[in-house]
Scaffold this motif. Structure first.
Motif, PDB file in Angstrom:
ATOM      1  N   GLU A 178       1.066  -1.045  -0.461  1.00  0.00           N
ATOM      2  CA  GLU A 178      -0.256   0.160  -0.218  1.00  0.00           C
ATOM      3  C   GLU A 178       1.117   1.775  -0.348  1.00  0.00           C
ATOM      4  OE1 GLU A 178      -3.592   2.190   2.493  1.00  0.00           O
ATOM      5  OE2 GLU A 178      -2.833   0.456   3.375  1.00  0.00           O
ATOM      6  N   ILE A 179       1.983   1.355   0.899  1.00  0.00           N
ATOM      7  CA  ILE A 179       2.534   2.280   1.112  1.00  0.00           C
ATOM      8  C   ILE A 179       3.520   2.707  -0.921  1.00  0.00           C
ATOM      9  CG2 ILE A 179       4.832   3.230   2.166  1.00  0.00           C
ATOM     10  CD1 ILE A 179       4.512   1.936   4.661  1.00  0.00           C
ATOM     11  N   ASP A 180       3.800   1.745  -1.314  1.00  0.00           N
ATOM     12  CA  ASP A 180       4.659   1.616  -2.176  1.00  0.00           C
ATOM     13  C   ASP A 180       3.567   2.057  -3.379  1.00  0.00           C
ATOM     14  OD1 ASP A 180       6.842   0.505  -1.519  1.00  0.00           O
ATOM     15  OD2 ASP A 180       6.342  -1.076  -1.876  1.00  0.00           O
ATOM     16  N   ASN A 181       2.539   1.709  -3.094  1.00  0.00           N
ATOM     17  CA  ASN A 181       1.240   2.548  -4.072  1.00  0.00           C
ATOM     18  C   ASN A 181       1.327   3.522  -4.356  1.00  0.00           C
ATOM     19  OD1 ASN A 181       0.813  -0.435  -5.365  1.00  0.00           O
ATOM     20  ND2 ASN A 181      -0.289  -1.101  -4.293  1.00  0.00           N
ATOM     21  N   LEU A 182       1.545   4.627  -3.283  1.00  0.00           N
ATOM     22  CA  LEU A 182       1.855   5.685  -2.774  1.00  0.00           C
ATOM     23  C   LEU A 182       2.096   6.777  -3.187  1.00  0.00           C
ATOM     24  CD1 LEU A 182      -0.198   5.547   0.738  1.00  0.00           C
ATOM     25  CD2 LEU A 182      -1.320   6.056  -1.617  1.00  0.00           C
ATOM     26  N   GLY A 183       3.394   6.018  -4.202  1.00  0.00           N
ATOM     27  CA  GLY A 183       4.405   6.232  -4.573  1.00  0.00           C
ATOM     28  C   GLY A 183       5.586   6.340  -3.828  1.00  0.00           C
ATOM     29  N   THR A 184       5.745   5.510  -2.629  1.00  0.00           N
ATOM     30  CA  THR A 184       7.061   6.261  -2.117  1.00  0.00           C
ATOM     31  C   THR A 184       7.615   4.478  -2.266  1.00  0.00           C
ATOM     32  OG1 THR A 184       5.839   6.220   0.550  1.00  0.00           O
ATOM     33  CG2 THR A 184       7.688   5.989   0.903  1.00  0.00           C
ATOM     34  N   LYS A 185       9.502   4.420  -1.987  1.00  0.00           N
ATOM     35  CA  LYS A 185      10.538   3.793  -1.451  1.00  0.00           C
ATOM     36  C   LYS A 185      11.070   3.456  -0.682  1.00  0.00           C
ATOM     37  CE  LYS A 185      11.322   5.517  -6.645  1.00  0.00           C
ATOM     38  NZ  LYS A 185      12.677   6.436  -7.750  1.00  0.00           N
ATOM     39  N   ILE A 186      11.487   2.017  -0.807  1.00  0.00           N
ATOM     40  CA  ILE A 186      11.828   1.896   1.590  1.00  0.00           C
ATOM     41  C   ILE A 186      13.209   0.750   0.520  1.00  0.00           C
ATOM     42  CG2 ILE A 186      11.482   0.432   3.347  1.00  0.00           C
ATOM     43  CD1 ILE A 186       8.621   1.009   2.072  1.00  0.00           C
ATOM     44  N   SER A 187      14.393   0.773   1.372  1.00  0.00           N
ATOM     45  CA  SER A 187      15.143   0.212   1.428  1.00  0.00           C
ATOM     46  C   SER A 187      15.186  -0.593   2.689  1.00  0.00           C
ATOM     47  CB  SER A 187      16.412   0.745   0.870  1.00  0.00           C
ATOM     48  OG  SER A 187      16.818   2.138   1.593  1.00  0.00           O
ATOM     49  N   PHE A 188      16.127  -1.264   3.106  1.00  0.00           N
ATOM     50  CA  PHE A 188      16.804  -2.383   3.940  1.00  0.00           C
ATOM     51  C   PHE A 188      18.261  -2.102   4.481  1.00  0.00           C
ATOM     52  CE2 PHE A 188      13.009  -3.938   2.567  1.00  0.00           C
ATOM     53  CZ  PHE A 188      12.055  -3.067   2.920  1.00  0.00           C
ATOM     54  N   SER A 189      18.719  -2.553   5.559  1.00  0.00           N
ATOM     55  CA  SER A 189      19.820  -2.801   5.488  1.00  0.00           C
ATOM     56  C   SER A 189      20.311  -2.820   7.004  1.00  0.00           C
ATOM     57  CB  SER A 189      20.654  -1.397   5.185  1.00  0.00           C
ATOM     58  OG  SER A 189      21.490  -0.276   5.963  1.00  0.00           O
ATOM     59  N   PHE A 190      21.307  -3.516   7.407  1.00  0.00           N
ATOM     60  CA  PHE A 190      22.118  -3.389   9.395  1.00  0.00           C
ATOM     61  C   PHE A 190      22.683  -2.997   9.754  1.00  0.00           C
ATOM     62  CE2 PHE A 190      19.052  -7.017   9.016  1.00  0.00           C
ATOM     63  CZ  PHE A 190      18.601  -7.326  10.163  1.00  0.00           C
ATOM     64  N   ILE A 191      23.087  -1.758  10.828  1.00  0.00           N
ATOM     65  CA  ILE A 191      24.275  -1.504  10.645  1.00  0.00           C
ATOM     66  C   ILE A 191      24.432  -1.278  12.514  1.00  0.00           C
ATOM     67  CG2 ILE A 191      24.671   0.875  10.943  1.00  0.00           C
ATOM     68  CD1 ILE A 191      23.304   2.082   8.765  1.00  0.00           C
ATOM     69  N   ASP A 192      25.789  -1.475  12.461  1.00  0.00           N
ATOM     70  CA  ASP A 192      25.616  -2.291  14.074  1.00  0.00           C
ATOM     71  C   ASP A 192      24.489  -3.351  14.865  1.00  0.00           C
ATOM     72  OD1 ASP A 192      28.159  -0.812  14.319  1.00  0.00           O
ATOM     73  OD2 ASP A 192      27.115   0.826  14.729  1.00  0.00           O
ATOM     74  N   LYS A 193      24.381  -4.578  13.826  1.00  0.00           N
ATOM     75  CA  LYS A 193      23.269  -5.583  14.531  1.00  0.00           C
ATOM     76  C   LYS A 193      21.557  -4.474  14.191  1.00  0.00           C
ATOM     77  CE  LYS A 193      26.641  -8.441  15.931  1.00  0.00           C
ATOM     78  NZ  LYS A 193      26.603  -9.538  17.381  1.00  0.00           N
ATOM     79  N   LYS A 194      21.456  -3.370  14.115  1.00  0.00           N
ATOM     80  CA  LYS A 194      20.141  -2.815  13.686  1.00  0.00           C
ATOM     81  C   LYS A 194      19.994  -2.926  12.444  1.00  0.00           C
ATOM     82  CE  LYS A 194      19.517  -1.004  18.624  1.00  0.00           C
ATOM     83  NZ  LYS A 194      20.654  -1.281  19.199  1.00  0.00           N
ATOM     84  N   LEU A 195      18.636  -3.538  12.211  1.00  0.00           N
ATOM     85  CA  LEU A 195      17.752  -3.539  11.485  1.00  0.00           C
ATOM     86  C   LEU A 195      17.101  -1.535  10.786  1.00  0.00           C
ATOM     87  CD1 LEU A 195      16.330  -4.131   8.708  1.00  0.00           C
ATOM     88  CD2 LEU A 195      14.334  -4.553   9.509  1.00  0.00           C
ATOM     89  N   HIS A 196      18.562  -1.170   9.567  1.00  0.00           N
ATOM     90  CA  HIS A 196      17.459  -0.232   9.501  1.00  0.00           C
ATOM     91  C   HIS A 196      16.765   0.515   8.063  1.00  0.00           C
ATOM     92  CE1 HIS A 196      20.693   2.736  12.220  1.00  0.00           C
ATOM     93  NE2 HIS A 196      20.906   1.735  12.457  1.00  0.00           N
ATOM     94  N   ILE A 197      15.834   0.974   7.878  1.00  0.00           N
ATOM     95  CA  ILE A 197      15.184   1.099   7.284  1.00  0.00           C
ATOM     96  C   ILE A 197      14.658   2.334   6.734  1.00  0.00           C
ATOM     97  CG2 ILE A 197      12.697   0.930   6.226  1.00  0.00           C
ATOM     98  CD1 ILE A 197      12.030  -1.436   8.238  1.00  0.00           C
ATOM     99  N   VAL A 198      15.162   2.674   5.440  1.00  0.00           N
ATOM    100  CA  VAL A 198      15.035   4.047   5.407  1.00  0.00           C
ATOM    101  C   VAL A 198      13.605   4.453   3.971  1.00  0.00           C
ATOM    102  CG1 VAL A 198      16.224   5.822   3.655  1.00  0.00           C
ATOM    103  CG2 VAL A 198      17.816   4.349   4.804  1.00  0.00           C
ATOM    104  N   VAL A 199      13.044   5.582   4.084  1.00  0.00           N
ATOM    105  CA  VAL A 199      11.408   5.415   3.097  1.00  0.00           C
ATOM    106  C   VAL A 199      12.482   6.321   2.772  1.00  0.00           C
ATOM    107  CG1 VAL A 199      10.235   6.005   5.307  1.00  0.00           C
ATOM    108  CG2 VAL A 199       9.473   5.396   3.583  1.00  0.00           C
ATOM    109  N   ASN A 200      12.113   6.590   1.311  1.00  0.00           N
ATOM    110  CA  ASN A 200      11.475   8.260   0.916  1.00  0.00           C
ATOM    111  C   ASN A 200      10.313   8.306   0.228  1.00  0.00           C
ATOM    112  OD1 ASN A 200      14.090   7.842   0.414  1.00  0.00           O
ATOM    113  ND2 ASN A 200      14.721   7.384  -1.369  1.00  0.00           N
ATOM    114  N   VAL A 201       9.720   9.459   0.819  1.00  0.00           N
ATOM    115  CA  VAL A 201       8.479   9.421   0.719  1.00  0.00           C
ATOM    116  C   VAL A 201       7.775  10.229  -0.268  1.00  0.00           C
ATOM    117  CG1 VAL A 201       8.056   9.369   3.679  1.00  0.00           C
ATOM    118  CG2 VAL A 201       8.544  11.135   2.478  1.00  0.00           C
ATOM    119  N   LEU A 202       8.404  10.614  -0.722  1.00  0.00           N
ATOM    120  CA  LEU A 202       8.684  11.416  -2.171  1.00  0.00           C
ATOM    121  C   LEU A 202       6.936  12.109  -2.222  1.00  0.00           C
ATOM    122  CD1 LEU A 202       8.771   8.326  -4.335  1.00  0.00           C
ATOM    123  CD2 LEU A 202      10.236  10.443  -4.893  1.00  0.00           C
TER     124      LEU A 202
END
Length: 327
Positions: A178-202
């Protein structure tokens, strides 16, 4: 059906239990097909209703979530019983053949042996058919055992917080449709054993610049949205999206902490160009978000429940901030 198929099936069922804004959206989509046939005042009312529903939708993304996955249950899944050759019908026919005496008229017309032969042929045919079914069921069973074992391996890695497996599972299930359909882009990575999610809200593709209202005359009024209303709606959308992402991750993966960072294009007054900047960064804890009454919260106000960086004013909107750092 393996756990992936089961979860997709559950989510398909859950998607039918939609929040009111999404139900209304689907109803409006059906009505739009007849838009050309509507009279002027009917069109005006429809457009305003559609606009109001869209506004409600982008502020309430956080109110829905996919099904929870119990990875321990997958690890401890029982092995199904091995298929057996079903001979019930064959045995019944063989018994019928053994006891077959024929009727008076069958004996009179010498058709007893002919009928016995037909029964024998039917038994032979059924044995072949059941054998084919049995062999297929054995192959399916072997494939199921492989799938169960692979599922267990994945589940164990997830429970051990294997970073590669976690990211692969999130990508495979893609719970942010649903978020993708609204035009948002999401990426995932681990930094220092914590899950980091970056969302470009456009936001330029999401937040409308105009407001549609219905006049007393029944006609539509379209005016430029005030800066403060635009900014408040923008903030609610971003915060709602962040909450939804957190809920989806916690439902899918048994981790208790994530960092979600929202970015958007912002004008750099020094260069005159737009750059992708951080506008919100939040450290979300499972227990905290699960304690909230998500149907009644204001998504922007709810950020106060989490460690977060956000610099927002109604008059100027978001300002660039730093990503949250958790030691």
């Amino acid at each position: 059906m393996g756990w992936r198929g089961t979860v997709r099936s559950i989510n398909a069922t859950m998607n039918k239990i939609e929040r009111e804004s999404r139900k209304r959206e689907r109803e409006l989509e059906k009505r739009r097909q007849n838009y050309e046939k509507m009279q002027e005042l009917e069109r005006a009312a429809f457009e305003v209703e559609e606009f109001d529903n869209y506004i409600e939708r982008i502020k309430s993304i956080h109110k829905e979530c996919s099904a929870y996955i119990d990875w321990n249950e997958i690890v401890n899944a029982e092995i199904p019983l091995k298929p057996i050759f079903d001979k019930k019908e064959i045995i019944a026919l063989e018994k019928e053949l053994d006891n077959y005496k024929g009727t008076f008229f069958q004996k009179l017309f010498n058709s007893v042996e002919k009928n016995k032969l037909k029964l024998k042929e039917k038994i032979a045919s059924l044995e072949k058919e059941e054998e084919l079914k049995y062999q297929k069921s054995l192959k399916d069973y072997d494939l199921l055992l492989i799938e169960i074992e692979n599922n267990r391996k994945d589940a164990k890695k997830i429970l051990e917080e294997d970073e590669t497996t976690i990211i692969n599972i999130i990508k495979e299930f893609s719970p942010f449709d649903e978020i993708d359909n609204l035009g948002t882009k999401i990426s995932f990575s681990f930094i220092d054993k914590k899950l980091h999610i970056v969302v470009n809200v456009l936001s330029n593709k999401i937040i409308p610049l105009e407001v549609k209202t219905l006049l007393k005359s029944g006609k539509i009024s379209i005016k430029k949205m005030t800066k403060s209303n635009y900014n408040e709606l923008y903030q609610d959308y971003v915060c709602s999206a962040v909450l939804r992402i957190a809920r989806e991750v916690f439902s899918l993966i048994p981790i208790n902490e994530i960092v979600i960072t929202a970015k958007d294009e912002m004008l750099d007054s020094k260069t005159g160009y737009k750059n992708l900047e951080i506008i919100l960064s939040a450290f979300i804890i499972r227990n905290t978000i699960e304690s909230l009454n998500l149907n009644n919260i204001d998504p922007s106000d709810s950020m106060q429940n989490f460690i977060h960086n956000m610099n927002f004013k109604k008059t100027t909107g978001f300002s660039s901030v730093k990503q949250v750092v958790i030691n």
